[in-house]
Design a protein around this motif. Structure first.
Motif, PDB file in Angstrom:
ATOM      1  N   GLY A 198       7.137  -5.926 -14.525  1.00 64.63           N
ATOM      2  CA  GLY A 198       6.615  -4.959 -13.223  1.00 64.63           C
ATOM      3  C   GLY A 198       5.754  -5.771 -12.425  1.00 64.63           C
ATOM      4  O   GLY A 198       5.636  -5.691 -11.253  1.00 64.63           O
ATOM      5  N   ALA A 199       4.621  -6.144 -13.349  1.00 60.15           N
ATOM      6  CA  ALA A 199       3.617  -7.275 -12.651  1.00 60.15           C
ATOM      7  C   ALA A 199       4.092  -8.240 -11.794  1.00 60.15           C
ATOM      8  O   ALA A 199       3.840  -8.504 -10.647  1.00 60.15           O
ATOM      9  CB  ALA A 199       2.604  -7.647 -13.474  1.00 60.15           C
ATOM     10  N   LYS A 226       5.940  -6.702  -8.562  1.00 62.66           N
ATOM     11  CA  LYS A 226       4.597  -6.149  -7.830  1.00 62.66           C
ATOM     12  C   LYS A 226       4.164  -7.409  -7.106  1.00 62.66           C
ATOM     13  O   LYS A 226       3.917  -7.212  -5.687  1.00 62.66           O
ATOM     14  CB  LYS A 226       3.747  -5.839  -8.610  1.00 62.66           C
ATOM     15  CG  LYS A 226       2.309  -5.171  -7.933  1.00 62.66           C
ATOM     16  CD  LYS A 226       2.605  -4.231  -6.757  1.00 62.66           C
ATOM     17  CE  LYS A 226       1.423  -3.671  -6.109  1.00 62.66           C
ATOM     18  NZ  LYS A 226       1.863  -2.734  -5.196  1.00 62.66           N
ATOM     19  N   GLU A 238       4.400  -7.485  -2.842  1.00 63.48           N
ATOM     20  CA  GLU A 238       3.053  -7.821  -1.979  1.00 63.48           C
ATOM     21  C   GLU A 238       3.335  -8.955  -1.017  1.00 63.48           C
ATOM     22  O   GLU A 238       2.971  -8.780   0.109  1.00 63.48           O
ATOM     23  CB  GLU A 238       1.895  -7.942  -2.838  1.00 63.48           C
ATOM     24  CG  GLU A 238       1.369  -6.857  -3.807  1.00 63.48           C
ATOM     25  CD  GLU A 238       0.384  -7.000  -4.396  1.00 63.48           C
ATOM     26  OE1 GLU A 238      -0.383  -8.128  -4.661  1.00 63.48           O
ATOM     27  OE2 GLU A 238      -0.289  -5.980  -4.912  1.00 63.48           O
ATOM     28  N   ALA A 278       6.518  -1.791   0.197  1.00 62.18           N
ATOM     29  CA  ALA A 278       5.940  -0.757  -0.656  1.00 62.18           C
ATOM     30  C   ALA A 278       6.986   0.540  -0.104  1.00 62.18           C
ATOM     31  O   ALA A 278       7.662   0.485   0.658  1.00 62.18           O
ATOM     32  CB  ALA A 278       4.457  -0.512  -0.236  1.00 62.18           C
TER      33      ALA A 278
END
Length: 458
Positions: free
Chosen positions: A132-133, A136, A140, A145
């Motif tokens: 997930g990181a 993410k 970004e 988002a």
């Protein structure tokens, strides 16, 4: 009790054998049969429910009695993707996207997921390859988002089904199908049995719950989708993401589409902030063209409903070996050989002792009869070492007797050439009837290959 037996399954085509074989008798590939344990049970198969979400089991109906609810297509902010899909995303469809590693499949789907979430749709992004990181971090960078955008790193289909039941999203992204595991299949992750079962479960979810599912598929060394061929038959749409890793442009094309044409083409440019649409691809394919170069001809090709101007380049040199070589990049090699034979027989060009190297500039692949005339002009230009006019374009099919045959949708082709500043275009003479050419371009009708060569290389 479930019966357990051992089979050898080809990882390329899905062929089953009771004993090991070094070469698959079905697809001819070597060392692709892998031992797998298969459990056979007498359990009743799951019934597909109707997509109206009423839970009513489907039953036979007369065609005239079926209430066909015409669901509107959902358009994304990427018009190139909408065009390839046939006008937008069809709710409840299963879409497979394949391509080379690092070509931008995950980037494209992450951008589309963010755009759908911004428009108020709920999206579940399931990743079996990244945490997930990591997702993410890329989200970004792409400025993605949304309140209803969920990231779910998981490989178990049981957990994925339970999560879909809880969240009830409108869109699901599976990245990728080769990393997903069905617990009731006792074989390695990524095997033929696993891919077949996972895809079957995803199809059932899409049709029974009216959820649109995007599936990422790996490709083999030959560029085909990895896994059994049945994978492509089960899904509704198969998209290929193509391009050169050393260039920034990417081409998205459909090879199967139950809801639209398979001739459409979408072109993107890979940037730091993600994939950007290319509004006018003809300018890209022509921007580095030399003015007085020999062996160059511009053709107005038609990809689906979009006319694209592409430069066809040819290099004809005397052969050093006994047999002349014929090499084509982005063009059909058999088509090139056929046109060279016509030039030698009908236009008196001695090409049998000449090596010929041809390519479609920009990495695009052309495969339609209308490009024949441009190929012939490029070959003759290189052979005679005489360049064509920089503001000339060519459209036409070349027959075996040297005639120039009519092509389809000539109005759109001529209009596109005129829009990009071309002053003259050679077309089949039979295409001049029934329409009025634009005033800012000269449309010349030709009947034979000799007439076309005389006008183009004057």
């Amino acid at each position: 009790m479930a019966k357990v037996k051992t089979q050898y399954i080809c990882q390329n085509c899905g062929y089953n054998s009771l004993r090991y074989l070094g070469r698959c008798p079905n697809c001819g590939q070597w060392n692709t049969l892998v031992e797998e344990r298969v459990e056979t049970t007498n359990a009743q198969s799951t019934t597909r429910h109707s997509s109206t979400l009423t839970g009513i089991v489907a039953k036979p109906q007369r065609v005239k009695d079926i209430n066909a609810q015409k669901l509107p297509r959902v358009k994304t902010k990427l018009n190139e993707l909408n065009r390839v899909l046939g006008g937008g995303i069809v709710p409840g469809s299963l879409i497979l996207i394949g391509g080379d590693p690092g070509i931008g499949k995950s980037t494209l789907l992450l951008q589309v997921s963010g755009q759908l979430s911004d428009e108020g749709h709920s999206v579940l992004y399931v990743s079996g390859e990244e945490s997930g990181a990591q997702i993410k971090m890329r989200a970004e960078r792409l400025a993605v988002a949304g309140d209803d955008f969920y990231i779910y790193p998981e490989t178990s289909m049981d957990s994925i089904r339970a999560t879909i039941d809880d969240l009830n999203p409108e869109y699901v992204v599976i990245d990728s199908v080769q990393t997903m595991q069905a617990t009731d299949v006792n074989s390695a992750i990524g095997s033929v049995s696993q891919i077949r079962e996972v895809t079957a479960q995803l199809m059932q979810i899409a049709k029974s719950k009216n959820i649109t599912i995007f599936v990422v598929g790996h490709v083999t060394k030959g560029g085909a989708l990895a896994g059994p061929k049945i994978l492509e038959h089960m899904v509704d749409t198969v998209l290929y993401f193509e391009g050169d890793l050393h260039h920034t442009y990417r081409i998205l094309r459909a090879v199967k589409n139950r809801f639209g044409s398979t001739n459409e083409l979408g072109i993107f440019e890979m940037r730091t902030a993600g994939l950007a649409e290319v509004k006018n691809p003809s300018e890209i394919f022509l921007e580095e063209r030399l003015q007085d170069a020999t062996g160059s001809a511009v053709v107005v090709s038609l990809e689906g409903t979009r006319p694209i101007l592409v430069e066809i380049q040819a290099l004809v040199t005397p052969t050093v070996f006994g047999n002349a070589q014929r090499t084509a990049t982005g063009l059909n090699r058999n088509r090139v050989s056929l046109i060279m034979a016509v030039l030698e027989k009908r236009a008196n060009l001695m090409l049998q002792n000449q090596d010929a190297y041809l390519k479609a500039a920009g990495g695009v692949k052309l495969d339609e009869p209308a490009i024949d005339l441009a190929i012939a002009i490029a070959i003759a230009s290189s052979y005679r070492d005489k360049g064509t006019r920089p503001d000339d374009a060519f459209v036409g099919e070349v027959g075996l007797t040297g005639e120039i045959r009519r092509v389809s949708r000539i109005e759109q082709r001529v209009a596109e050439a005129a829009k990009l500043g071309f002053k003259r275009i050679l077309v089949p003479k039979n295409n001049l009837q029934g329409w009025n050419p634009p005033a800012d371009i000269e449309v010349v009708g030709v009947t034979t290959i000799n007439e076309a060569l005389r006008l183009a290389l004057a």
